[in-house]
Design an enzyme around this catalytic site. Structure first.
Site, short mmCIF file in Angstrom:
data_model
loop_
_atom_site.label_atom_id
_atom_site.label_comp_id
_atom_site.label_asym_id
_atom_site.label_seq_id
_atom_site.Cartn_x
_atom_site.Cartn_y
_atom_site.Cartn_z
N LEU A 124 -120.43 11.23 -2.49
CA LEU A 124 -120.68 12.26 -2.95
C LEU A 124 -119.28 13.05 -3.33
O LEU A 124 -118.43 13.07 -2.34
CB LEU A 124 -121.30 12.99 -1.50
CG LEU A 124 -122.88 12.48 -1.26
CD1 LEU A 124 -122.98 10.92 -1.13
CD2 LEU A 124 -123.39 13.29 0.06
N PRO A 126 -117.94 17.09 -4.25
CA PRO A 126 -118.05 18.39 -4.37
C PRO A 126 -117.63 19.14 -5.31
O PRO A 126 -116.83 18.55 -6.32
CB PRO A 126 -117.09 18.63 -3.04
CG PRO A 126 -115.85 17.81 -3.38
CD PRO A 126 -116.47 16.24 -3.61
N THR A 128 -116.09 21.82 -5.90
CA THR A 128 -114.33 22.18 -5.74
C THR A 128 -113.49 21.23 -6.38
O THR A 128 -112.40 21.59 -6.90
CB THR A 128 -114.15 22.82 -4.28
OG1 THR A 128 -114.69 21.70 -3.55
CG2 THR A 128 -114.82 23.75 -4.10
N ASN A 129 -113.98 20.15 -6.22
CA ASN A 129 -112.80 18.88 -6.66
C ASN A 129 -113.54 17.94 -7.44
O ASN A 129 -113.40 16.69 -6.99
CB ASN A 129 -112.09 18.26 -5.47
CG ASN A 129 -110.91 19.07 -4.93
OD1 ASN A 129 -110.31 19.79 -5.85
ND2 ASN A 129 -111.28 19.41 -3.51
N GLY A 207 -119.44 19.98 1.73
CA GLY A 207 -119.78 20.80 2.91
C GLY A 207 -120.55 20.36 4.07
O GLY A 207 -120.79 19.07 4.08
N GLY A 225 -114.82 16.70 7.73
CA GLY A 225 -115.13 18.07 8.25
C GLY A 225 -114.67 19.16 7.53
O GLY A 225 -114.12 18.85 6.57
N CYS A 258 -109.85 22.38 0.53
CA CYS A 258 -110.03 22.71 2.03
C CYS A 258 -108.93 22.47 2.83
O CYS A 258 -108.98 22.91 3.93
CB CYS A 258 -110.97 21.51 2.61
SG CYS A 258 -110.26 19.87 2.50
N GLU A 347 -112.65 29.68 7.21
CA GLU A 347 -112.34 29.18 5.91
C GLU A 347 -112.99 29.98 4.88
O GLU A 347 -114.10 30.66 5.11
CB GLU A 347 -112.90 27.69 5.71
CG GLU A 347 -112.53 26.92 4.41
CD GLU A 347 -113.20 25.56 4.30
OE1 GLU A 347 -112.34 24.91 3.79
OE2 GLU A 347 -114.04 25.34 4.89
N LEU A 427 -110.67 13.47 3.97
CA LEU A 427 -109.80 13.73 5.12
C LEU A 427 -110.59 13.71 6.48
O LEU A 427 -111.32 14.59 6.73
CB LEU A 427 -108.91 14.86 5.03
CG LEU A 427 -108.16 15.22 3.98
CD1 LEU A 427 -107.30 16.69 3.92
CD2 LEU A 427 -107.19 14.11 3.63
#
Length: 477
Positions: A124, A126, A128-129, A207, A225, A258, A347, A427
């Site tokens: 999966l 995201p 954002t990246n 997320g 996480g 993140c 965040e 991570l």
């Protein structure tokens, strides 16, 4: 009433998704079967060619611009760095690893470890990246002789298709099946859920809801996480160096990572000096009225607004009706509290940084733990210091998987040329973050290992009770 009658009925979308994903998994499994006996040299040639297919300068430039145009997140420079440099660094990090056949021999215990593929990896990615994540996950999968199916965020589906197509072209150029890498062209919630059910291992980056779904899929999963990096600056730090690196980390790809610095905790003895240097680096110190405006813009009904994620400071200022000088790159928000009543402690996925004052390392540790108990526990924190006692005290007393020392947090957590961390964009956050691992996830997490145990040349002998139990015998006498 029978169990069949009480079971939830599948929707047409779910039924179609199950069939579509089953077809993709069948293709992926057939491709994986063709490389399960590849040699180390063959595997490494595949991943070299895959990275070159996306990271060569002309392609990197094209992908970087295309990603920004499609997602409207981050900036060209950040995307280019990830696709051009991060993919190279990741390849460099793993290319000499032994991932085929015998990968370790423990002569003392007379154990041999043999790596074997898992099968089909469901990845999966995201929004954002979306530029480097599919590449890094794909080469990690194939390093272990697996195949991979990448489910992108709908907002990045065309970027994902472009990148996967380049990697498929590279695989065919090596004489390997293109279906070792498959991108889902029309992503959906139903399709992603089915992929997680039908693949052999889930590798989820995204997320909290996505990661929870991965762990609930019934398939062995590696999820990561929520990030909310807290950075301490003590009274021994090189403040010029710290301010520059905080700015680099805070503004990299407009804080899409993140690992971006969400809170900076400064010793009171250097607080004013650090603030001055952060402003010199392009920071903008908001006043109380601007803080309220910013808060009302960043959060809507208690949730982070997607409108501000990875956007330029000027755009956020415009939405918040703040008069921001043209040369300002990020916001500095003075803060004292943590938790839901202090949302800036969480965040922000934006070029917005909370700024705290503490008396000493003990207060910094307590504040870090309190902030991350609210959001981001287990992910990472950092420190700018030349005091090893402070560094190790922070590392020992915080609930974190990573501590970056005198390094820009965002480009360092996931590995870089200036540190020894494994290169990845996944991570693990340990049990603190609800994850099954603390690792920087790489190919080693995507193989099965067979342990071959042979008898020892000389049997081990149990020591005497006096030697083994020591004072415990007297305590229970």
């Amino acid at each position: 009433m029978s169990a069949a009658n009480t079971a939830p009925q599948q929707t047409e979308a779910e039924i179609q998704a199950a069939a579509d994903i089953a077809a993709l998994v069948a293709r992926s499994r057939a491709a994986q079967a063709q490389i399960k006996d590849y040699t180390q040299e063959q595997v490494d040639e595949l991943i070299r060619t895959m990275v070159w297919a996306v990271a060569r300068p002309d392609r990197a430039e094209k992908i970087a611009q295309f990603t920004v145009d499609e997602t409207q997140l981050g900036n060209y420079d950040g995307k280019y760095l990830k696709i051009f440099r991060k993919t190279r660094a990741t390849l460099f990090d793993i290319i000499d690893d032994k991932s085929v056949g015998i990968i370790e021999e423990d002569k003392e215990r007379n154990i041999v470890k043999i790596a074997k593929p898992v099968g089909v990896i469901g990845a999966l990615a995201p929004t954002t990246n979306p530029e480097a994540t599919p590449v890094i996950k794909a080469i990690s999968a194939i390093k272990g002789r697996n195949s991979i199916i990448v489910a992108p965020h709908p907002r990045a589906k065309l970027t994902n298709k472009m990148i996967c197509d380049y990697m498929r072209e590279a695989l065919e150029a090596c004489g390997a099946p293109a279906d070792l890498v498959i991108g889902i062209d029309s992503p959906s919630m139903e399709g992603t859920a089915e992929l997680m059910k039908q693949c052999d291992r889930v590798l989820a980056t995204g997320g909290g809801a996505m990661v929870t779904a991965a762990y609930s899929s019934g398939t062995p999963a590696l999820g990561v996480g929520v990030g909310n990096a807290v950075i301490t600056v003590d009274d021994t730090a090189d403040l010029d160096d710290a301010a520059e690196k905080i700015r680099i980390s805070k503004t990299l790809d407009l804080a899409a990572s993140c690992s971006s610095d969400n809170s900076v905790v400064a010793f009171e003895s250097i607080y004013d000096q650090l603030l001055e240097k952060l402003i010199a680096q392009g920071g903008y110190l908001v006043n109380e009225d601007e803080k309220t405006k910013l808060q009302n813009t960043i959060w809507e009904d208690g949730h982070l607004s997607t409108k501000i994620v990875a956007q330029p400071a000027a755009k956020i200022a415009g939405m918040a009706n703040i008069d921001l000088p043209e040369d300002r790159q990020f916001f500095i928000v003075p803060e004292t509290g943590y938790g839901p009543e202090h949302p800036f402690s969480g965040e922000k996925l934006s070029v917005v940084m909370a700024f705290y004052k503490v008396a000493n390392i003990d207060e910094a540790i307590a504040l870090t733990n309190n902030i991350q108990a609210y959001q981001g526990q287990g992910h990472s924190c950092g420190i700018y210091s030349n005091n090893d006692d402070n560094i190790m005290k922070l590392a020992n007393a915080t609930n974190t998987s990573r501590v970056m020392v005198n390094q820009p947090q965002a480009p360092s957590n996931s590995g870089n040329l200036w540190n020894g961390m494994r290169q990845t964009f996944s991570l693990g956050c340990g049990s603190w973050g609800g994850n099954g691992t603390n690792n920087n996830i790489t190919w080693e997490d995507l193989v099965n290992v067979t342990w071959v145990s042979k008898p020892l040349a000389v049997n081990k002998e149990l020591p005497s009770d006096e030697e083994l139990f020591g004072d415990a015998i007297a305590r229970l006498a």
